[in-house]
Write a protein that holds these residues in place. Sequence first.
Motif, PDB file in Angstrom:
ATOM      1  N   PRO A 191      46.209  95.738  -0.698  1.00  0.00           N
ATOM      2  CA  PRO A 191      46.654  94.705  -0.839  1.00  0.00           C
ATOM      3  C   PRO A 191      45.647  93.328  -0.553  1.00  0.00           C
ATOM      4  O   PRO A 191      45.636  92.425  -1.097  1.00  0.00           O
ATOM      5  CB  PRO A 191      47.920  94.501   0.505  1.00  0.00           C
ATOM      6  CG  PRO A 191      48.322  95.868   0.392  1.00  0.00           C
ATOM      7  CD  PRO A 191      47.173  96.654   0.230  1.00  0.00           C
ATOM      8  N   ASP A 192      44.835  93.786   0.512  1.00  0.00           N
ATOM      9  CA  ASP A 192      43.803  92.590   0.628  1.00  0.00           C
ATOM     10  C   ASP A 192      42.697  92.424  -0.235  1.00  0.00           C
ATOM     11  O   ASP A 192      42.060  91.390  -0.088  1.00  0.00           O
ATOM     12  CB  ASP A 192      43.187  93.083   1.929  1.00  0.00           C
ATOM     13  CG  ASP A 192      44.006  92.858   3.417  1.00  0.00           C
ATOM     14  OD1 ASP A 192      44.998  92.281   3.081  1.00  0.00           O
ATOM     15  OD2 ASP A 192      43.686  93.648   4.410  1.00  0.00           O
ATOM     16  N   ALA A 193      42.674  93.435  -1.294  1.00  0.00           N
ATOM     17  CA  ALA A 193      41.607  93.057  -2.415  1.00  0.00           C
ATOM     18  C   ALA A 193      41.965  92.344  -3.411  1.00  0.00           C
ATOM     19  O   ALA A 193      41.409  91.395  -4.190  1.00  0.00           O
ATOM     20  CB  ALA A 193      41.556  94.295  -3.012  1.00  0.00           C
ATOM     21  N   ILE A 194      43.497  91.855  -3.651  1.00  0.00           N
ATOM     22  CA  ILE A 194      44.109  91.137  -4.848  1.00  0.00           C
ATOM     23  C   ILE A 194      44.119  89.535  -4.494  1.00  0.00           C
ATOM     24  O   ILE A 194      44.686  89.018  -3.525  1.00  0.00           O
ATOM     25  CB  ILE A 194      45.347  91.772  -5.133  1.00  0.00           C
ATOM     26  CG1 ILE A 194      45.199  93.281  -5.467  1.00  0.00           C
ATOM     27  CG2 ILE A 194      46.000  90.904  -6.302  1.00  0.00           C
ATOM     28  CD1 ILE A 194      46.585  93.841  -5.949  1.00  0.00           C
ATOM     29  N   GLU A 195      43.351  89.060  -5.532  1.00  0.00           N
ATOM     30  CA  GLU A 195      43.558  87.456  -5.587  1.00  0.00           C
ATOM     31  C   GLU A 195      44.774  86.979  -6.098  1.00  0.00           C
ATOM     32  O   GLU A 195      45.716  86.260  -5.837  1.00  0.00           O
ATOM     33  CB  GLU A 195      42.302  86.914  -5.896  1.00  0.00           C
ATOM     34  CG  GLU A 195      42.312  85.340  -5.870  1.00  0.00           C
ATOM     35  CD  GLU A 195      41.112  84.682  -6.213  1.00  0.00           C
ATOM     36  OE1 GLU A 195      40.252  84.297  -5.424  1.00  0.00           O
ATOM     37  OE2 GLU A 195      40.817  84.571  -7.358  1.00  0.00           O
TER      38      GLU A 195
END
Length: 319
Positions: free
Chosen positions: A127-131
């Motif tokens: 999740p933390d990768a997606i902008e």
Amino acid sequence: MIKKFGFTMLLVSGIFSAGIAGPNHSMDQIDVCYHWLEGRQLQAKVDFAKSNNGAFYFHQRKPVYCWKSPLGAYSSWESHGNELLRIKLKPGIRVVEQPRSASIDDMRDTPVVYSREHAWHEYLLAPDAIESWSIYQSNMVTEMRAELAYYELGNVTSNDIFYPRQYFDLNYLRGQIPSIIESHSQNAQSGGGAIFGTNLADHFKSKYKLPWQSMLQVNGNGVYSVRSTPATVEILKASYGIDLNRSESLINVTAKAQAFCQGKTVCNYKVSPKFVGDPAPNQDKEFELVWKCSDAAKARPPVKIAAPADDNVIRISCL
């Protein structure tokens, strides 16, 4: 349905994609990737996004597998569905090589993970990768068309596709993809598309360029179109020994540089007396290269390598 081991490399291009070698593929750094899925899965993601400020839904908290091109994971061998997501990663996210993770909770410190298991060249997202992520966008449709055009020119290599090469079937792709592209295009034209997440204006911008993107051109408004042929390297002049100030010690190596680089989208040219001859043995020599891309009227600034130029590698790119 919603639908330098011993040499120096000079980078001479607008953008360069770093690569770390895996056993069968280069491990590209990416900031955009693509994910095929079924309609019901897409609907679940859209419904979740609409209720959670555009957040991306991870089914059963499992990582999402994605690929660096729209068509690279579309295969007769294994079907993921006919709907396509385009995912933009946050700035600064890096690709790292780690084993597969079973849960997104295991991926907090390495939000983009490359997996080489079974020779699949794939990426896993946390999740933390997606902008941001999108569906049915006209630019994404054009990307699909551009990649198919790239393959039709015979440019596909094992590093361009998700599956091991024996599973890649261009004839299957030709038969299936045009109707899927048309379906996505109709949804885009009818307003059925959407972009979720943050920094939506940057969704179609990319720091890295990959070979299939040589078929894309972008106008001033950021709208994509497909080239009939990719832009390629044209060598205008190459000289070796220009610093020696003696005409008999200057070698015009234009023809040899042309033979190696002309017509390529990307070229890595190594300066070596073994290839071009040695005008002054035991003396350090400079090298100069003048080149342009086939779609440009003017030459790029000359590439000059100070003495000793031997064993330097010049990378020139029209991506």
